[in-house]
Enzyme design. Structure first.
Site, short mmCIF file in Angstrom:
data_model
loop_
_atom_site.label_atom_id
_atom_site.label_comp_id
_atom_site.label_asym_id
_atom_site.label_seq_id
_atom_site.Cartn_x
_atom_site.Cartn_y
_atom_site.Cartn_z
N CYS A 281 0.78 -1.04 0.02
CA CYS A 281 -0.02 0.01 -0.20
C CYS A 281 0.89 1.22 0.19
O CYS A 281 1.97 1.05 0.30
CB CYS A 281 -0.99 0.10 1.20
SG CYS A 281 -1.79 -1.43 1.27
N ARG B 172 2.50 1.09 -5.54
CA ARG B 172 2.67 0.21 -4.45
C ARG B 172 1.38 -0.62 -4.47
O ARG B 172 1.26 -1.52 -3.59
CB ARG B 172 2.96 1.04 -3.39
CG ARG B 172 4.21 1.85 -3.27
CD ARG B 172 4.15 2.69 -2.21
NE ARG B 172 4.50 1.76 -1.01
CZ ARG B 172 5.59 1.52 -0.55
NH1 ARG B 172 6.74 2.06 -1.26
NH2 ARG B 172 5.90 0.81 0.45
N TRP C 248 -3.25 -2.36 -1.78
CA TRP C 248 -2.98 -3.75 -2.33
C TRP C 248 -3.34 -4.62 -1.35
O TRP C 248 -2.96 -4.88 -0.29
CB TRP C 248 -1.41 -3.98 -2.60
CG TRP C 248 -1.21 -5.09 -3.24
CD1 TRP C 248 -1.39 -5.50 -4.77
CD2 TRP C 248 -0.70 -6.48 -2.89
NE1 TRP C 248 -0.82 -6.75 -4.95
CE2 TRP C 248 -0.45 -7.34 -3.87
CE3 TRP C 248 -0.39 -6.87 -1.30
CZ2 TRP C 248 -0.04 -8.59 -3.65
CZ3 TRP C 248 -0.07 -8.24 -1.34
CH2 TRP C 248 0.16 -9.14 -2.32
N ASN D 37 0.03 0.84 6.04
CA ASN D 37 0.44 -0.26 5.23
C ASN D 37 1.09 -1.09 6.19
O ASN D 37 1.90 -0.60 7.30
CB ASN D 37 1.84 0.73 4.47
CG ASN D 37 2.52 -0.08 3.67
OD1 ASN D 37 1.97 -1.12 3.53
ND2 ASN D 37 3.60 0.45 3.43
N GLY D 38 1.07 -2.59 5.75
CA GLY D 38 1.43 -3.35 6.51
C GLY D 38 0.53 -4.59 7.15
O GLY D 38 -0.54 -4.43 6.52
N GLU E 106 14.06 -15.12 -16.13
CA GLU E 106 13.65 -13.79 -16.08
C GLU E 106 12.76 -13.21 -17.26
O GLU E 106 11.86 -12.69 -17.21
CB GLU E 106 14.90 -13.06 -16.02
CG GLU E 106 14.58 -11.39 -16.02
CD GLU E 106 13.70 -10.71 -14.65
OE1 GLU E 106 13.48 -11.47 -13.72
OE2 GLU E 106 13.40 -9.66 -14.93
N LYS F 34 8.86 -12.13 -16.74
CA LYS F 34 8.36 -10.83 -17.18
C LYS F 34 7.24 -11.11 -18.17
O LYS F 34 6.26 -10.20 -18.17
CB LYS F 34 9.61 -10.34 -18.19
CG LYS F 34 10.43 -9.42 -17.48
CD LYS F 34 10.27 -7.84 -17.19
CE LYS F 34 10.80 -7.67 -15.78
NZ LYS F 34 10.72 -8.77 -14.64
N GLU G 273 4.28 -11.81 -15.90
CA GLU G 273 3.89 -10.36 -14.93
C GLU G 273 3.20 -9.91 -15.89
O GLU G 273 2.11 -9.00 -15.33
CB GLU G 273 5.16 -9.60 -14.51
CG GLU G 273 5.67 -10.38 -13.37
CD GLU G 273 7.13 -9.62 -13.00
OE1 GLU G 273 7.22 -9.35 -11.79
OE2 GLU G 273 7.78 -9.27 -13.92
N HIS H 275 13.51 -34.27 -19.61
CA HIS H 275 12.92 -34.87 -18.28
C HIS H 275 11.48 -34.38 -18.07
O HIS H 275 11.11 -34.48 -16.96
CB HIS H 275 13.92 -34.39 -17.24
CG HIS H 275 15.34 -35.06 -17.43
ND1 HIS H 275 15.73 -36.39 -17.45
CD2 HIS H 275 16.57 -34.34 -17.70
CE1 HIS H 275 16.82 -36.51 -17.69
NE2 HIS H 275 17.62 -35.42 -17.74
N LYS I 13 4.71 -3.29 -6.72
CA LYS I 13 6.24 -3.18 -6.76
C LYS I 13 7.00 -3.78 -5.68
O LYS I 13 8.03 -4.28 -5.71
CB LYS I 13 6.42 -1.77 -7.31
CG LYS I 13 7.94 -1.55 -7.23
CD LYS I 13 8.30 -0.83 -8.74
CE LYS I 13 9.70 -1.14 -8.94
NZ LYS I 13 10.05 -2.16 -10.04
#
Ligand code: G6P
Length: 610
Positions: A2, A27, A74, A99-100, A482, A486, A489, A505, A605
Site C-alpha cells: 500500500c 505500490r 494492495w 501499510n503493513g 527472468e 516478465k 507478469e 526430463h 512493486k
C-alpha cells in the site's frame, strides 16, 4: 504494497494528496481513499479501483481541508472494495491509513467486539483506529492515545493518524513498513516513499522503526521506541520531480528499459580509480569483511532472485568462492546452516521486501557474521540492516516489472566478484578483462536496444498464445527464468523457463506446433549442447524463437527457427545484454494485448508484507 501520503499544510491539501497517490500507485492499485479535516470535521472519500476512480468521485463532489491522509491499497485482508479501502474511521473522530499487517488483529478484534465496537470492513486496520479511540478514555490527546495503543500491535505498520478534535495534528508511526516525512516551508507531509512528495519538497526526515512523530505546521517532534524525543536529521534528496515522469514514453517500463545504459554507467561511476575497483564502494568495513569471508549466501525475491542466480555463476566460476542462492521466503523458514565466515548478501531493488529483510536477519541469526545489501534505495530498511552496502544507481523504478534495477544488480554483482575474487581465484588479468567489459556494457546495451522494432514485430506471434517456454543454459538459464517471469507478469501468458538440458526430463511433453520456445543462445561454452536441445524441440515441431549471437545465426538457420540476431557480446556480462531483448519482447506482447503494463493485475512493486 500500500501507499500512504498525508500532510499538514496552510491551504487545501487535496490536490497534493491526489498527486501523491498517483505517484504511489505502483505500490498498490485495487482501491484508494483520502480523508481531510474540513470545516465539518473529518470528510472521507473511498473508491474501489485505481486512483483515477477516486479522482472522478472528487470531481463530482469535491472536499477540502488542510490536514489529511490518503492511501492506495494492495489487498491483504479483505477483497478490494470501497468498504475495505482506507482511511478507516472510528465514530467519526479518528481516521487512520495503514501499510503493513497487524498480525494479532483477531485477538484485538475479539476484545473490541466485546467492548461494543462495530466493524465496517474486513481489514486488519480497523482494530488500530478503534484501539486509539479507546485509549482516549484513559489519556488526553491523540498523540498520547497513539503512544498508549502502539505496544498492543504486533506486526508491521506505517500509519498516518488524525483526529477531529485536533485538526492541526498528524501523527505518523513506523514499524517495519517505510515512512518518510517531507519538510516544506511551514508545511509537512508524510509518504511511503520520497517519490510521492518530490513535487512539494526535496527535504526529508527518514523515520526509524519504533518512531512516533507528531506533525504540526509549527514543526515535527519525533519520539523513539522508548518514548524519548529523538533527533532525526533532515536530508536532501538528489531526485527531482522529472525523474519520476514518463516523459516521451508510453509506459514507465519502456522508459526504464531504455534507461539501462545510463543506469549501468551511473552505477559504475566513481567506483574505479585508474581502472581499479575501489573497495570503499562497499562501505568502510568492506576490506575487513571481504578478508574474513569464505562463502556467500544470497537471498532475494522475484527479479532480484534471478540477479542472485547469475551472481552465483559468476562468483563460483570467476571469483572461485562457494555461493548459494535462495528465494528469501523459503530461506527464512528453512532453518539453514551457515558458517560464521559466510557473507549473507540480500539483493533488493526497493530494500523493503519483507521476506528479503527477514531472510537477511535470519542469516545473521543462523551464524553469518557479515552481511551485504545490494539495493537501489539508499534510505531503505535493508540498507540500514546490512554491515556493508553496494548501491545500484538505477534511479527510481516505477514500472512494477523490474528492468533497469535488474541490470544494475548484475553490474554491482560483478563488482562483488572482483572484490572477493581478489582474495580467491580471480587473476589480475581476468580482473582487468572484467573491468574493461563493465565499462563497455552501456555501449553493448545501446546496441541491443536497436532490436526494438524487430522484436515489436515478433511480439505479434505471441498475442494469441496461452503458454510459452523459455530455455537457456549456464549463466543464461536465469535469463530464461527472468524472460518467462516478465512475460507472465505483464502479458498474463503462462510462461515457464527450463535449463535446456532438462527438457527431456518432462517439458518436452508440452512441445507441439503451437508452443513457442524462446531460447537464449549466446556464443559461450554451452552453445553446442544448447544446439542439441534446440534440435529436440525442432524435431517435435516446436516454434523455436532463438536469440543468438549474430555470428552464429547461419549455423542454426536451416531449421524451422525464428532467429533474432543479437549483436556480438564477447564477455562474461553477456546475460545482462541477452536479458534486454526478452524485456522488450514481454513489453511489446503486453502492449499488443493492451494489458496494464506498469501496474499489472494483482501485483505490487514493493511487497512489504509476507
Ligand atoms: C515484487 C515486484 C518484482 C520484484 C520483487 C522483489 O514482486 O513486482 O518486480 O522483483 O518484488 O522486489 P525487490 O524490491 O526486493 O527487488
Amino acid at each position: 504494497m500500500c501507499g500512504i501520503v498525508g500532510g499538514v499544510v496552510k491551504s487545501n491539501l487535496v490536490p497534493i494528496l491526489m498527486d501523491g497517490l498517483k505517484k504511489l500507485e505502483y505500490r498498490g492499485y485495487d482501491s484508494a481513499g483520502l480523508a481531510v479535516i474540513g470545516e465539518q470535521g473529518i470528510c472521507c472519500k473511498r473508491m474501489q479501483g485505481k486512483v483515477k476512480n477516486l479522482q472522478d468521485l472528487l470531481d463530482e463532489d469535491p472536499i477540502s481541508g488542510c490536514t489529511g491522509i490518503a492511501h492506495t491499497r494492495w489487498a491483504t485482508h479483505g477483497k478490494p472494495s470501497s468498504e475495505n479501502a482506507h482511511p478507516h474511521i472510528c465514530r467519526n473522530k479518528i481516521a487512520v491509513v495503514h501499510n503493513g499487517i497487524i498480525e494479532n488483529y483477531r485477538q484485538l478484534q475479539e476484545q473490541q467486539l466485546k467492548n461494543g465496537y462495530v466493524f465496517a470492513s474486513e481489514t486488519d486496520t480497523e482494530v488500530i483506529v478503534n484501539e486509539i479511540f479507546d485509549a482516549l478514555r484513559h489519556t488526553d490527546g491523540l498523540l498520547n492515545a497513539v503512544k498508549r495503543s502502539i505496544p498492543k500491535f504486533e506486526g508491521t505498520y506505517a500509519l498516518g493518524i488524525m483526529s477531529n478534535d485536533e485538526p492541526g495534528l498528524l501523527v505518523a508511526c513506523r514499524q517495519g513498513s517505510p515512512l518518510v516525512i517531507g519538510v516544506g516551508a511551514g508545511e509537512y507531509f508524510i509518504a511511503s516513499d520520497v517519490a510521492a512528495l518530490l513535487p512539494v519538497t526535496q527535504r526529508f526526515i527518514f523515520l526509524e522503526n519504533g518512531d512516533i512523530a507528531a506533525i504540526r505546521q509549527s514543526g515535527v517532534t519525533v519520539f523513539d521506541r522508548n518514548g524519548r524525543k529523538a533527533v532525526r536529521p533532515v536530508k536532501e534528496s538528489l531526485l527531482t520531480a522529472d525523474s519520476i515522469e514518463k516523459g516521451e514514453y508510453r509506459h514507465f517500463m519502456l522508459k526504464e528499459i531504455f534507461e539501462q545504459s545510463f543506469a549501468v554507467a551511473r552505477t559504475l561511476q566513481g567506483r574505479f580509480v585508474d581502472n581499479r575497483l575501489q573497495e570503499s564502494a562497499f562501505g568502510r568495513r568492506a576490506a575487513e569483511i571481504f578478508d574474513a569471508v569464505r562463502a556467500v549466501q544470497i537471498v532475494a525475491c522475484g527479479t532480484s532472485y534471478h540477479a542472485g542466480l547469475i551472481a552465483r555463476y559468476w562468483l563460483e566460476r570467476l571469483a572461485r568462492i562457494p555461493c548459494s542462492v535462495e528465494i528469501a521466503s523459503e530461506f527464512r523458514y528453512r532453518e539453514p546452516i551457515l558458517g560464521p565466515d559466510t557473507l549473507a548478501v540480500a539483493i533488493s531493488q526497493s530494500g523493503e521486501t519483507a521476506d528479503t529483510l527477514a531472510a537477511l536477519q535470519e542469516a545473521k541469526k543462523r551464524g553469518a557474521k557479515y552481511s551485504l545489501a545490494i539495493c537501489n534505495v539508499p534510505e531503505s530498511s535493508l540498507v540500514r540492516e546490512a554491515d556493508a552496502v553496494l548501491m545500484t544507481r538505477a534511479g527510481p523504478e516505477i514500472g512494477v516489472a523490474s528492468t533497469k534495477a535488474f541490470t544494475s544488480q548484475l553490474t554491482v554483482s560483478m563488482l562483488l566478484v572482483i572484490a572477493l575474487g581478489r582474495r580467491f581465484g580471480l587473476s589480475e588479468a581476468l580482473e582487468r578483462q572484467i573491468t574493461a567489459e563493465l565499462f563497455n556494457l552501456p555501449a553493448e546495451i545501446e546496441k541491443v536496444l536497436q532490436l526494438n522494432d524487430e522484436i515489436k514485430n515478433l511480439a505479434r506471434q505471441f498475442t494469441e498464445k496461452h503458454h510459452a517456454l523459455f530455455l537457456g543454459r549456464g549463466s543464461h538459464y536465469p535469463i530464461a527464468l527472468e524472460g518467462a517471469l516478465k512475460l507472465k507478469e505483464i502479458s498474463y501468458i503462462h510462461a515457464e523457463a527450463y535449463p535446456a538440458g532438462e527438457l527431456k526430463h518432462g517439458p518436452l511433453a508440452l512441445i507441439d506446433a503451437g508452443m513457442p520456445v524462446v531460447t537464449v543462445a549466446p556464443n559461450d561454452h554451452m552453445l553446442e549442447k544448447l544446439k542439441a536441445n534446440m534440435e529436440e524441440v525442432s524435431a517435435r515441431d516446436g516454434q523455436l524463437i532463438v536469440f543468438i549471437d549474430e555470428r552464429l545465426a547461419s549455423a542454426v538457420e536451416a531449421g524451422n527457427f525464428k532467429i533474432i540476431k543479437v549483436p556480438q557480446v564477447e564477455n562474461h556480462l553477456s546475460p545482462a545484454v541477452y536479458n534486454i531483448p526478452l524485456q522488450l519482447l514481454s513489453y511489446h506482447v503486453a502492449a499488443l494485448k493492451g494489458t496494464d503494463i506498469d501496474q499489472p493485475r494483482n501485483l505490487a512493486k514493493s511487497v512489504t508484507v509476507e
